[in-house]
Design a protein around this motif. Structure first.
Motif, mmCIF file in Angstrom:
data_model
loop_
_atom_site.group_PDB
_atom_site.id
_atom_site.type_symbol
_atom_site.label_atom_id
_atom_site.label_comp_id
_atom_site.label_asym_id
_atom_site.label_seq_id
_atom_site.Cartn_x
_atom_site.Cartn_y
_atom_site.Cartn_z
ATOM 1 N N ASN A 134 0.708 -1.239 0.041
ATOM 2 C CA ASN A 134 0.067 0.055 -0.124
ATOM 3 C C ASN A 134 0.887 1.373 0.050
ATOM 4 O O ASN A 134 0.365 2.349 0.536
ATOM 5 N N ALA A 142 0.639 3.585 8.670
ATOM 6 C CA ALA A 142 -0.322 2.697 7.726
ATOM 7 C C ALA A 142 -1.400 3.592 7.245
ATOM 8 O O ALA A 142 -2.003 4.318 8.015
ATOM 9 N N HIS A 144 -3.901 2.179 4.975
ATOM 10 C CA HIS A 144 -5.026 1.174 4.459
ATOM 11 C C HIS A 144 -5.951 0.961 5.564
ATOM 12 O O HIS A 144 -7.165 0.834 5.191
ATOM 13 N N GLY A 145 -5.541 0.496 6.692
ATOM 14 C CA GLY A 145 -6.507 0.172 7.914
ATOM 15 C C GLY A 145 -6.874 1.151 8.772
ATOM 16 O O GLY A 145 -6.201 2.305 8.668
ATOM 17 N N ASP A 154 -1.144 -2.276 6.978
ATOM 18 C CA ASP A 154 -1.833 -1.947 5.792
ATOM 19 C C ASP A 154 -1.417 -3.123 4.719
ATOM 20 O O ASP A 154 -2.050 -2.924 3.380
ATOM 21 N N TYR A 311 -9.967 -5.143 8.854
ATOM 22 C CA TYR A 311 -9.818 -4.102 9.870
ATOM 23 C C TYR A 311 -9.971 -4.213 11.415
ATOM 24 O O TYR A 311 -10.760 -5.378 11.495
ATOM 25 N N ASP A 313 -6.683 -4.115 11.579
ATOM 26 C CA ASP A 313 -5.537 -4.276 10.888
ATOM 27 C C ASP A 313 -5.674 -5.820 10.039
ATOM 28 O O ASP A 313 -6.739 -6.213 9.881
#
Length: 328
Positions: A134, A142, A144-145, A154, A311, A313
């Motif tokens: 990502n 991170a 993404h999460g 992520d 999510y 993570d």
């Protein structure tokens, strides 16, 4: 991607309480087909499977937590594993262990029907498995999460597909005393071990449910609850390298083969909707969308594809404590 077929083998499952002790060294276990975690290293968290009703969904609304402004999504958990080269196996049972967390055994798990599903993991058309980072590297947050603390939170795996090979269900989770507090090892903490903490459970494949797996192939299992209910969840013992890995490298088993954790969450929407609000919306379209994304669709265990992406993570570097018992 989930690849299923008509007429997939289905059969019965029995979930057995083994208590606090499991003599795994005396079982017929093969390297790569188990991951033992010493009791003092069992995690204190609540990395859990859960299947909550809409009315009992938990709102994550604290800006100090791993993100905020979403309903905690229902979740199944599983593990990719590798059968050693040249060794076909006749699988008999799976053993898992509960965590030290407050939600190790929740009240709604008792007597609830569970399922156990097995997949063959496929990389089609000559593709290679790869880790998608990502765009974050060491020192980055991170993106993404919901957990923005560590860049590895992520990362997720691409190139994996899952072919359903067996589904067993019908096992009722045993009547074990639920946990009400986290377990701490340090003597200056007041919380101690409860009956549901660090406890072993066997998912026994009955009769024709016992299946044969081929040496040199990669498979995965996944467990979860068939139907939703209030406070229905179990936190499992895991190890994870998500907070410590400097590079985006696969975790490897004792035979040097790569493995990773898998999950499926809510209705499968990725990424899920999140709003910047400490409290859930009282009504309206936004609330309905948040709830819908957090609940499993009917017969989700047959429909939703596994993923390492989730999510707060991801499961790319997570390994469940597991023991796959095989027949001689």
């Amino acid at each position: 991607m989930l690849i299923s077929s008509v007429g997939i083998a289905q059969s019965q499952l029995k979930v057995i309480d083994l208590g606090k002790t499991y003599e795994y060294q005396n079982q017929n276990l093969l390297p790569g087909l188990y991951h033992h975690v010493p009791a003092d290293l069992v995690n204190h968290g609540n990395t859990s499977i859960r299947n909550e009703e809409a009315a009992s969904l938990v709102w994550k609304g604290s800006p100090n937590s791993n993100g905020y402004g979403y309903f905690q999504r229902n979740r199944d958990m599983g593990q990719v594993f590798n059968v050693p080269e040249g060794t076909d196996i006749h699988l008999d049972a799976l053993v898992l262990r509960s965590s030290k967390g407050e939600n190790a055994i929740m009240t709604g798990a008792l007597g609830a029907e569970m399922y156990l599903i097995f997949f063959e993991v496929i990389t089609p058309n000559g593709q290679e498995l790869r880790i998608n980072e990502n765009g974050t590297t060491k020192g980055d947050l991170a993106t993404h999460g919901f957990d923005v603390q560590f860049n590895r939170c992520d990362d997720f795996i691409e190139g994996d597909q899952y072919q359903v090979i067996h589904l067993a269900r019908g096992g009722l989770f045993p009547e074990v005393e639920p946990t009400t507090q986290p377990m701490y090892a340090r003597p200056n903490r007041s919380h101690g071990e409860q009956e549901g903490h660090i406890r072993y459970f066997r998912f026994d494949l009955l009769g024709e449910a016992e299946l044969k797996l081929e040496g040199g192939k990669r498979y995965a299992f996944m467990v979860g609850f068939v139907e939703p209910g209030k406070d229905r969840g179990i936190a499992w013992s895991i190890t994870t390298e998500v907070h410590t890995k400097e590079k985006g490298e696969f975790v490897r088993d004792e035979n040097g083969q790569i493995r990773w954790g898998i999950r499926r969450e809510g209705d499968g929407t990725l990424p899920p909707t999140m709003i910047e609000n400490a409290e859930p919306p009282a009504d309206g379209r936004s609330r309905k969308q948040l709830i819908r994304e957090s609940l499993f669709p009917k017969n989700h265990y047959k429909k939703l594809a596994p993923t390492s992406d989730g999510y707060p993570d991801v499961d790319t570097y997570r390994t469940m404590e597991f023991y796959l018992e095989v027949k001689e």
